[in-house]
Write an enzyme that holds these catalytic residues in place. Structure first.
Site, PDB file in Angstrom:
ATOM      1  N   GLU A   1     -43.957  26.607 -53.953  1.00 18.51           N
ATOM      2  CA  GLU A   1     -43.511  26.682 -55.358  1.00 18.51           C
ATOM      3  C   GLU A   1     -42.401  25.673 -55.643  1.00 18.51           C
ATOM      4  OE1 GLU A   1     -43.019  30.622 -56.949  1.00 18.51           O
ATOM      5  OE2 GLU A   1     -44.745  31.366 -55.838  1.00 18.51           O
TER       6      GLU A   1
HETATM    7  C1  FAD Z   1     -48.138  29.869 -47.221  1.00 17.45           C
HETATM    8  C2  FAD Z   1     -48.412  28.864 -48.299  1.00 17.45           C
HETATM    9  C3  FAD Z   1     -48.852  29.300 -49.544  1.00 17.45           C
HETATM   10  C4  FAD Z   1     -49.146  28.358 -50.552  1.00 17.45           C
HETATM   11  N1  FAD Z   1     -49.688  28.779 -51.736  1.00 17.45           N
HETATM   12  C5  FAD Z   1     -50.152  27.857 -52.629  1.00 17.45           C
HETATM   13  C6  FAD Z   1     -50.913  28.239 -53.773  1.00 17.45           C
HETATM   14  O1  FAD Z   1     -51.145  29.420 -54.027  1.00 17.45           O
HETATM   15  N2  FAD Z   1     -51.389  27.258 -54.590  1.00 17.45           N
HETATM   16  C7  FAD Z   1     -51.156  25.941 -54.363  1.00 17.45           C
HETATM   17  O2  FAD Z   1     -51.610  25.095 -55.140  1.00 17.45           O
HETATM   18  N3  FAD Z   1     -50.412  25.541 -53.290  1.00 17.45           N
HETATM   19  C8  FAD Z   1     -49.928  26.464 -52.410  1.00 17.45           C
HETATM   20  N4  FAD Z   1     -49.226  26.071 -51.296  1.00 17.45           N
HETATM   21  C9  FAD Z   1     -48.883  24.664 -51.142  1.00 17.45           C
HETATM   22  C10 FAD Z   1     -47.393  24.424 -51.263  1.00 17.45           C
HETATM   23  O3  FAD Z   1     -47.003  24.517 -52.602  1.00 17.45           O
HETATM   24  C11 FAD Z   1     -47.137  23.041 -50.635  1.00 17.45           C
HETATM   25  O4  FAD Z   1     -47.031  23.290 -49.258  1.00 17.45           O
HETATM   26  C12 FAD Z   1     -45.930  22.351 -51.152  1.00 17.45           C
HETATM   27  O5  FAD Z   1     -46.173  21.902 -52.447  1.00 17.45           O
HETATM   28  C13 FAD Z   1     -45.540  21.150 -50.306  1.00 17.45           C
HETATM   29  O6  FAD Z   1     -46.643  20.333 -50.038  1.00 17.45           O
HETATM   30  P1  FAD Z   1     -46.953  19.855 -48.521  1.00 17.45           P
HETATM   31  O7  FAD Z   1     -46.837  21.040 -47.654  1.00 17.45           O
HETATM   32  O8  FAD Z   1     -48.212  19.109 -48.529  1.00 17.45           O
HETATM   33  O9  FAD Z   1     -45.745  18.918 -48.179  1.00 17.45           O
HETATM   34  P2  FAD Z   1     -45.577  17.360 -48.486  1.00 17.45           P
HETATM   35  O10 FAD Z   1     -45.687  17.120 -49.940  1.00 17.45           O
HETATM   36  O11 FAD Z   1     -46.452  16.584 -47.582  1.00 17.45           O
HETATM   37  O12 FAD Z   1     -44.065  17.174 -48.058  1.00 17.45           O
HETATM   38  C14 FAD Z   1     -43.628  17.264 -46.688  1.00 17.45           C
HETATM   39  C15 FAD Z   1     -42.111  17.196 -46.697  1.00 17.45           C
HETATM   40  O13 FAD Z   1     -41.679  15.986 -47.347  1.00 17.45           O
HETATM   41  C16 FAD Z   1     -40.822  16.306 -48.436  1.00 17.45           C
HETATM   42  N5  FAD Z   1     -41.098  15.347 -49.523  1.00 17.45           N
HETATM   43  C17 FAD Z   1     -42.279  15.067 -50.107  1.00 17.45           C
HETATM   44  N6  FAD Z   1     -42.117  14.153 -51.079  1.00 17.45           N
HETATM   45  C18 FAD Z   1     -40.807  13.844 -51.098  1.00 17.45           C
HETATM   46  C19 FAD Z   1     -40.010  12.957 -51.888  1.00 17.45           C
HETATM   47  N7  FAD Z   1     -40.530  12.221 -52.867  1.00 17.45           N
HETATM   48  N8  FAD Z   1     -38.690  12.900 -51.638  1.00 17.45           N
HETATM   49  C20 FAD Z   1     -38.139  13.660 -50.668  1.00 17.45           C
HETATM   50  N9  FAD Z   1     -38.836  14.508 -49.895  1.00 17.45           N
HETATM   51  C21 FAD Z   1     -40.144  14.609 -50.106  1.00 17.45           C
HETATM   52  C22 FAD Z   1     -41.181  17.729 -48.825  1.00 17.45           C
HETATM   53  O14 FAD Z   1     -40.120  18.387 -49.488  1.00 17.45           O
HETATM   54  C23 FAD Z   1     -41.469  18.345 -47.476  1.00 17.45           C
HETATM   55  O15 FAD Z   1     -40.267  18.703 -46.861  1.00 17.45           O
HETATM   56  C24 FAD Z   1     -48.926  26.991 -50.305  1.00 17.45           C
HETATM   57  C25 FAD Z   1     -48.463  26.575 -49.050  1.00 17.45           C
HETATM   58  C26 FAD Z   1     -48.230  27.489 -48.058  1.00 17.45           C
HETATM   59  C27 FAD Z   1     -47.805  26.988 -46.698  1.00 17.45           C
END
Ligand code: FAD
Length: 629
Positions: free
Chosen positions: A426
């Site tokens: 979120e």
């Molecule tokens: C248990 C769980 C439930 C979830 N439920 C849902 C759901 O119901 N619906 C849905 O759509 N999604 C859901 N998600 C997805 C969740 O919202 C994403 O995991 C989240 O948006 C982060 O994306 P990512 O994990 O791909 O991380 P990435 O975007 O790959 O980021 C990895 C790291 O890099 C950092 N980062 C990325 N970009 C930048 C930047 N520009 N500057 C600085 N730091 C950065 C991030 O903060 C993070 O620490 C869920 C995920 C989990 C694990």
């Protein structure tokens, strides 16, 4: 595009991401928290603190009492964690009491309760079972009810709200393998059919919470470009439709009973009337939904933290070591006191922001909600961690093992596993800092951005310079004036003192931001560490302001001085942290850190990774393990 950010130096991916995010922005009047970055601590928006009206609390009471009793008597949260399943009977009971439609109006079969009552339900859930919290929160904070209430047509609301209020589970699907924080990388596509009456949906969504049990999913997908601009559209999709496939159920470190999965769409025919808000408005739906949706997590964090305080306090009283209860040793006492102060502030932030929504369901709460989510999830994580420390070895031991050897099965280990995800989903903490920074800079960019934008013609920049000059001639000197009126509305001397100090800090923050704009121009948007410190200072200021305002109002109502003492402790700590953030904006090791990070990313400094077991090289299946020969 309606932005003052200079995107000309960015690569195509970054520009697309920013342009998508900008398209979803909805600039409107400054919020209370936004004002803090402009040197404006608007006490009239704070005092008296908007306590929940008695009639509203009374309206929520029957449901909240039922929910509390149900959780206490019927839900074994450790069993749910152990089995990875929520018993169907419990889901049915939750549906019967209306927990799937807390905010849905009664005419659609919901309870029609306020945001504040919804948050109080999240507090109860958060204090007991992370899995049930996630089930109900994903369903109604980000799943179908919230976007339907916000953007649904009469027909959509009439068709779907009664179903979801009755307990048909819903979900929200935005994330993909390649598109996490950055929705511009989304590849799921919806293509109009030849007759234009429907779209064919193709693609794959990842980590869709409730996805493996949902009947209805809000899916955000790409739709054909318009005037060369990427378009995203939000669709209401029914999982029983041909072409929807649940490809995999995902499993995690915590929240082991999350019904979260990979959902595939193969030529799923979605009728045009299932578009939410309009074609090309998908990101607006997603981001607006997340704004209000983000209020659930802070409330759940309050519940979790209060439960931790009780466990930590009980253990610190009964456990004796070195001749005294451990709570009498200063290192443990300090943790307990900080927990208490932080919980008061966390609850104040959550309730304040919920009251904004109750006052006006379309209120601009972007900054407040993002700050509440950022601060509450990071603080709750520290509180759970401190609770584990206070419980010592028993904190690390599972509830099942504690019970097996005759001790109270306190689930601190489960709490730690379940709450780790809160700073990631979120809106991760890093992304929320960028989001808040963007909103904080907005008033300055609106006034001065064109002056610094080298893409614009000279005449436009000159006109902007005159306008900015007028604004800043009035605004800038005011940021140095003594703060005289900020405490007028407060009665208690401690609160007066902290309000005045907070208003001074708000001026300092605004000056720092303005100087940063002058120094870096629009490139300031890319100075993440600098912006992050200002965001953290502003967020502490928001926590401090709501905490002291609530203490003042509660003290006036009840005459209990203990709220002033707790708020005073919080305010003192917050002031010190704000000082630290503002000082670190000038005195830091960022440059040295940046240089080391670049070397690491370039594959240099390999010696730092020596002396550990290396990843096993992939081995063909037919090659025997050497030691077994
Ligand atoms: C248990 C769980 C439930 C979830 N439920 C849902 C759901 O119901 N619906 C849905 O759509 N999604 C859901 N998600 C997805 C969740 O919202 C994403 O995991 C989240 O948006 C982060 O994306 P990512 O994990 O791909 O991380 P990435 O975007 O790959 O980021 C990895 C790291 O890099 C950092 N980062 C990325 N970009 C930048 C930047 N520009 N500057 C600085 N730091 C950065 C991030 O903060 C993070 O620490 C869920 C995920 C989990 C694990």
């Amino acid at each position: 595009m309606n932005t003052t950010i200079d995107t000309s130096g960015m690569n195509a991916g970054k520009r697309a991401a920013l342009e998508l995010a900008e398209a979803a922005r909805d600039p409107s009047r400054a919020s209370f928290a936004g004002g803090l970055f402009m040197g404006r601590l608007a006490t009239v928006q704070l005092l008296p603190f908007p306590l929940q009206p008695t009639e509203d609390a009374t309206r929520g009471e029957p449901f909240l009492s039922w929910l509390e009793m149900f959780l206490r008597e019927e839900v074994d949260a450790d069993e749910i964690d152990r089995t990875g399943e929520i018993p169907q009977m419990q889901i049915a009971e939750l549906a019967r009491m209306g927990a799937f439609g807390i905010k849905i109006p009664p005419r659609f079969g919901g309870l029609g309760l306020s945001q504040t009552n919804y948050c109080r339900a999240a507090m109860l859930l958060g204090s007991h079972c992370g899995n049930l919290t996630a089930l109900l929160s994903a369903h109604q904070s980000i799943g179908a009810p919230q976007p339907l209430l916000h953007f649904g047509t009469e027909a959509q609301q009439a068709k779907y709200l009664p179903r979801v209020a009755r307990g048909e589970i819903s979900a929200f699907a935005l994330t993909e393998t390649g598109a996490g924080s950055d929705p511009a990388r989304m590849t799921t596509r919806a293509t109009p059919t030849a007759d234009g009456r429907a779209f064919l949906l193709n693609g794959e969504k990842l980590w869709c919470t409730n996805g493996t049990r949902a009947g209805i999913i809000v899916v955000v997908a790409r739709t054909p470009e318009k005037e060369g601009r990427p378009q995203t559209t939000a669709f209401i999709v029914e999982t029983r439709w041909p072409g929807v496939e649940i490809a995999h159920r995902c499993h995690f470190m915590g929240l082991r009973a999350l019904y979260n999965g990979v959902i595939r769409f193969h030529n799923v025919r979605v009728p045009r009337e299932n578009i939410l808000l309009g074609e090309g408005r998908g990101l607006k739906v997603a981001l607006t939904t997340l704004n209000t949706g983000r209020l659930t997590l802070p409330a759940a964090c309050v519940g979790l933290s209060k439960r931790c305080l009780r466990l930590a306090r009980q253990w610190a009283t009964e456990r004796e070591q070195w001749g005294a209860p451990i709570g009498h040793h200063a290192a443990i006492a300090d943790k307990l006191a900080r927990m208490a102060a932080d919980i008061f502030a966390m609850e104040s932030m959550a309730l304040y922001t919920a009251s904004l929504v109750d006052h006006d369901p379309h209120a601009d709460i972007r900054i407040e909600a993002a700050m509440a989510k950022l601060w509450a999830t990071e603080t709750a994580w520290r509180i759970v961690n401190d609770t584990m420390q206070i419980r010592g070895g028993r904190g690390y031991e599972t509830a099942e093992s504690l019970a097996a050897r005759g001790e109270r099965p306190e689930p601190v280990e489960r709490f730690l596993r379940d709450s780790r995800i809160n700073t990631i989903f979120e809106g991760s903490s890093e992304i929320l800092r960028l989001f808040i920074a963007r909103e904080a800079l907005d008033p300055h960019l609106a006034v001065g951005g064109k002056v610094l934008d080298s893409r614009l013609p000279w005449a436009e920049r000159a006109a902007a310079t005159v306008r900015a000059g007028w604004f800043y001639t009035g605004w800038y000197p005011r940021q140095f004036l003594p703060v005289l009126d900020a405490s007028d509305d407060a009665a208690h001397p401690v609160i007066k003192h902290h309000l005045r100090a907070a208003a001074r800090q708000s001026h300092r923050l605004a000056r720092a931001l303005f100087h940063g704009m002058l120094r870096h121009g629009p490139a300031l948007e890319r100075r993440q560490l600098l912006l992050g410190r200002w965001v953290d200072a502003g967020t502490e200021l928001f926590a401090l302001s709501t905490a002291i305002a609530r203490a003042e109002t509660l003290f006036e109502r009840d005459g209990d001085a203990s709220v002033i003492r707790v708020a005073d402790l919080f305010a003192r700590g917050a002031q010190l942290r704000i000082e630290d953030h503002l000082r670190a904006a000038h005195h830091n090791a960022d440059r040295a850190g940046g240089s080391i990070a670049r070397d690491l990313l370039d594959g240099q400094l390999g010696w730092l990774e020596e002396g550990v077991v290396r990843e096993a090289a992939p081995r063909p299946a037919h090659v025997a393990w050497p030691l077994a020969a």
